[in-house]
Design an enzyme around this catalytic site. Structure first.
Site, mmCIF file in Angstrom:
data_model
loop_
_atom_site.group_PDB
_atom_site.id
_atom_site.type_symbol
_atom_site.label_atom_id
_atom_site.label_comp_id
_atom_site.label_asym_id
_atom_site.label_seq_id
_atom_site.Cartn_x
_atom_site.Cartn_y
_atom_site.Cartn_z
ATOM 1 N N GLY A 275 0.786 -1.217 0.000
ATOM 2 C CA GLY A 275 0.000 0.000 0.000
ATOM 3 C C GLY A 275 0.821 1.272 0.000
ATOM 4 C CG HIS A 276 0.116 6.018 1.312
ATOM 5 N ND1 HIS A 276 0.022 6.718 0.133
ATOM 6 C CD2 HIS A 276 0.468 6.934 2.268
ATOM 7 C CE1 HIS A 276 0.293 7.990 0.342
ATOM 8 N NE2 HIS A 276 0.575 8.144 1.626
ATOM 9 C CG PHE A 277 3.355 5.203 4.757
ATOM 10 C CD1 PHE A 277 4.241 6.238 4.478
ATOM 11 C CD2 PHE A 277 2.127 5.518 5.311
ATOM 12 C CE1 PHE A 277 3.908 7.559 4.757
ATOM 13 C CE2 PHE A 277 1.792 6.832 5.592
ATOM 14 C CZ PHE A 277 2.685 7.859 5.320
#
Length: 300
Positions: A275-277
């Site tokens: 995902g994002h991080f």
């Protein structure tokens, strides 16, 4: 194995320095490590975190590279001036980082750009594209194709600037959303340290910080008209680049990664199942890719 061999096999830990610079009357925090004469790698953080997001990457690069990771005003350990007296804008953040680099006598550098770090980095790129020795792009936009569903309520606020639209975004600074940013799209959530959201949320919950974050989100609209200029500079200057992108990111989906292929010819492209991080989950895959890229394209 004898004690001599055991001693020789030990790895010396990298020393990371935690420093402050005074810029425009503000204390700006930055992490610094690596040889002073090494190629510079500038790490530009995203929302809602700080240079803390690079705490594991810095030692992995600093044996050979001079690594600098600042916190923008209102983030991490940097000062958080009252929004009545300081305009929280990406142009302003870019100016702060520019002045920090000048204080450190940095004239050329590679950039790791992620989330908010991308528009901050593009501010530096627009001012001096010839200084950029390489780009590491991780879930950071330079194309409108990347502004998908997550951005719809933010675009409403951009369009009308109304208090009601601003207040509708306050959930973005909640603990639930902070945890979501770290865990959404991650298969094995035990790989993600809860220290991340404890650290970030403590800073988000400071009195007045929600207003800072809403101001920054409103100013994000100023980045979109700059995308064509950034893309034109990609085509003209062709900095070597690597994309290491969490393809399951709801905030910056992979729709925003593919368009870089249109403009950057010396591009290495990697989508990772996270995902994002992405660094919190896939550092074991990302660090070798980043090291290889820097060693081949930036160090020589």
């Amino acid at each position: 194995m004898n004690s001599t061999n055991e001693s020789n096999s030990q790895v010396t830990p990298v020393v990371v320095h935690h420093r402050y610079a005074t810029i425009d009357g503000m204390k700006i925090f930055y992490r610094e490590a690596g040889p002073a004469d090494g190629p510079v790698v500038l790490l530009l953080h995203g929302f809602p975190t700080s240079s803390h997001m690079f705490r594991n990457l810095i030692p992995a690069l600093a044996d050979r590279y001079h690594v600098i990771a600042p916190d923008y005003p209102g983030y991490g350990q940097s000062d958080m001036p009252d929004p009545k007296h300081y305009a929280y804008t990406f142009a302003g953040f870019g100016d702060i980082v520019e002045k920090l680099l000048a204080q450190l006598k940095v004239t050329s550098f590679a950039m790791y750009v992620m989330d908010y770090g991308a528009p901050v980095g593009w501010q530096l790129f627009l001012k001096g594209p010839e200084r950029i020795t390489g780009l590491i792009i991780q879930n950071g936009n330079a194309y409108e194709e990347g502004l998908k569903t997550f951005w719809d309520p933010i675009k409403v606020y951009w369009a009308d600037g109304r208090k009601e639209s601003r207040d509708a975004l306050l959930g973005l600074v909640s603990l639930e959303t902070t945890i979501f940013q770290y865990t959404d799209g991650v298969d094995d959530k035990t790989r993600i340290s809860p220290d991340n959201w404890v650290h970030d949320q403590a800073l988000l919950d400071r009195p007045g910080n929600a207003d800072v974050q809403m101001d920054v989100m409103y100013d994000y609209r100023s980045n979109v008209p700059l995308y064509p200029q950034v893309q034109a500079l990609f085509r003209k200057h062709q900095p070597p680049a690597i994309i290491v992108w969490g393809e399951r990111d709801f905030i910056f989906p992979a729709d925003g990664a593919h368009p870089y292929k249109r403009d950057l010819t010396d591009l290495e492209f990697h989508l990772l199942p996270t995902g994002h991080f992405a660094l919190e989950d896939k550092a074991d895959e990302m660090v070798p890719l980043i090291r290889s890229f820097l060693d081949r394209k930036v160090a020589n």
